[in-house]
Design an enzyme around this catalytic site. Structure first.
Site, short mmCIF file in Angstrom:
data_model
loop_
_atom_site.label_atom_id
_atom_site.label_comp_id
_atom_site.label_asym_id
_atom_site.label_seq_id
_atom_site.Cartn_x
_atom_site.Cartn_y
_atom_site.Cartn_z
N GLY A 155 0.81 -1.20 0.00
CA GLY A 155 0.00 0.00 0.00
C GLY A 155 0.85 1.26 0.00
O GLY A 155 1.82 1.36 0.76
N PHE A 177 -1.05 7.20 2.75
CA PHE A 177 -0.30 8.11 3.60
C PHE A 177 0.78 7.39 4.40
O PHE A 177 1.91 7.86 4.51
CB PHE A 177 -1.24 8.85 4.54
N GLY A 178 0.42 6.22 4.96
CA GLY A 178 1.37 5.49 5.79
C GLY A 178 2.48 4.84 4.98
O GLY A 178 3.66 4.99 5.29
N VAL A 207 -2.44 -7.79 -4.03
CA VAL A 207 -1.97 -8.72 -3.00
C VAL A 207 -3.08 -9.73 -2.73
O VAL A 207 -4.21 -9.36 -2.44
CB VAL A 207 -1.58 -7.98 -1.72
N GLU A 226 -18.68 16.99 3.92
CA GLU A 226 -18.00 17.73 2.86
C GLU A 226 -18.67 17.54 1.51
O GLU A 226 -18.85 18.51 0.75
CB GLU A 226 -16.53 17.31 2.82
N ASP A 233 -4.74 3.03 8.90
CA ASP A 233 -6.14 2.65 9.13
C ASP A 233 -6.30 1.17 9.46
O ASP A 233 -7.18 0.79 10.24
CB ASP A 233 -6.96 2.96 7.87
N ALA A 284 -5.21 10.33 8.50
CA ALA A 284 -3.92 10.42 7.85
C ALA A 284 -2.78 10.74 8.82
O ALA A 284 -1.71 10.13 8.73
CB ALA A 284 -3.97 11.45 6.73
#
Length: 459
Positions: free
Chosen positions: A17, A20-21, A85, A176, A306, A323
């Protein structure tokens, strides 16, 4: 084996992945004595907080995405493989993917989250979601297609269902996109569809809890509700959508909202990877980790962001799926991996809460900072814009987003009202069916593994 990755005498860190991480971790390991391999089904990093602006035509899709290979150009220890994966084999230290098996010394799962439909199949089959760029583009096309259909029908009930939009979920995403749709109804759609009486267009925001923006402060919740009311969004609190079929969003056995546009933003699950022992996976598919992100029962598999369920005394249900948490996880794990290579004991993670924010519409946003600092309105809106602009990856993306926002602000217009690829619900059903089948196949392969091997994999 290893999909033509070069042989190295350095330990291999495989990151699944590039959200962000995963992105932050790979960058943080730039100078570490390891080989970094990132595996992702997309060849780009996707800035998810702005997906709703792609869905409503405020931003181009490529202004919130950036090629992975370009991000890491010049990082000598970095390698990327585009693949799905399928599962992990802990006993063999191997990741099984759609393009071949990849051996690892350390595996980091940074797979993020998936939409949680809470087992409601009719909603999963028929609702729209916003978790990826294809989702956002599909939603944009679908909404404008329905407006085109509304022009053609002579049935008032059918036209009303085509115009109505129901957003389920009162978190930041739901708030939003509801605010953005309300802005479109006021400033954009009357120019494009003068033949339609857009005063009849209704935007519903449905939230199962007692307030919008549940994790934020009461002041932010109240401000968000007031902003929604000012925009003409019909907010229904303490209300759940139980099923969605035949253009009807049911909130009881017999009562419903007529709509052909249901946007599901009500919850997420961790994007688990098959192959881990069942006891390491929580009910919401997040993976249980200790204070230094090590997966329960493993010695060299980690999870961040997450998908990681890291609990603390203050947050017994796990850290929030935000995030900043993923980025802090990544920085801490990068340091811990290097400590482990030096045979030093890893340090426990300490979460630094930097606050949260949500934008509602032009000049309307809410911001919560530590020490009970809260502000809203125009200053909150500027803060939201600045933080998101600075977080975007790539100088070009920052410039394009800034120009698009400035154009929208001063012209009260959104130029990207394009139906590039016509979309139908059959497309989303086929795509979800394919992914479900792939997941079931991977799980079945693991379950078919001899018990002795499964037991070894769980250690």
């Amino acid at each position: 084996m290893d999909t033509n990755l070069p042989v190295s005498d350095k330990p291999r860190v495989v990151i699944v992945g590039c959200g962000f991480g995963g992105l932050r971790l790979a960058q943080a390991l730039r100078k570490a004595p390891v080989q970094v391999v990132v595996v992702d089904r997309n060849n780009y990093h996707n800035f998810q907080p702005l997906l709703y602006q792609v869905a409503t035509g405020a931003l181009e899709a490529d202004s919130i995405a950036y090629p992975i290979r370009k991000i890491f150009a010049g990082q000598q220890n970095f390698f990327y493989r585009m693949a799905d994966v399928q599962r992990v084999d802990p006993a063999a230290n191997t990741l099984i993917t759609s393009v071949g098996d990849i051996r690892y010394d350390y595996l980091v799962l940074a797979t993020g989250s998936l939409t949680n439909f809470f087992g409601m199949e009719s909603i999963e089959r028929n609702a729209m979601q916003i978790k990826s760029i294809p989702n956002a583009l599909n939603l944009r096309s679908f909404i404008f297609q329905n407006f085109e259909k509304a022009l053609l029908t002579s049935d008032p009930a059918e036209r009303q269902a085509l115009l109505n939009i129901v957003v389920v979920g009162g978190g930041p995403t739901g708030v939003e996109i509801s605010g953005s749709l309300a802005e479109m109804r006021k400033h954009v759609l009357p120019k494009d569809y003068p033949e339609l009486d857009l005063r009849r267009m209704q935007i519903f925001l449905v939230e199962a809890g007692p307030a919008l923006l549940g994790p934020m402060s009461p002041a932010s919740q109240a401000d968000a509700k007031r902003y929604m009311d000012e925009l003409g969004v019909l907010v229904h609190l303490n209300t759940s959508i139980k099923r969605y079929e035949d253009g009807k969003a049911y909130y009881s056995d017999t009562e419903f909202i007529p709509t052909e546009n249901l946007v599901w933003a009500a919850g997420v699950n961790g994007a688990e990877v098959p192959g881990l022992p069942a006891e390491a996976v929580t009910r919401n598919k997040r993976i249980t980790v200790n204070g230094w992100n090590l997966v329960q029962g493993q010695h060299n598999i980690f999870a961040i962001g997450d998908v990681a369920n890291m609990t603390t005394a203050d947050m017994p249900k796990g850290l929030p799926m935000l995030a900043p948490v993923a980025q802090q996880h990544a920085d801490h794990l990068a340091a811990n991996l290097q400590r482990m290579l030096r045979l030093e004991k890893p340090l426990d993670f300490v979460y630094n809460n930097k606050g949260s924010m949500a934008i509602v519409s032009r000049n309307k946003a809410v911001v919560d900072l530590p020490r009970d600092i809260h502000f809203r309105g125009f200053f909150g809106w500027l803060t939201w814009l600045f933080v998101h602009l600075m977080t975007l990856v790539g100088f070009r993306n920052k410039v394009v987003a800034l120009v698009d926002w400035a154009f929208s602000y001063f012209s009260s217009d959104q130029a990207l009202r394009l139906i590039i690829r016509p979309f139908s619900r059959k497309d989303v059903r086929d795509d979800q069916g394919k992914k479900t089948a792939e997941h079931r196949t991977a799980t079945a392969e693991y379950n078919a593994t001899p018990p002795a091997i499964q037991e070894t994999a769980g250690r």
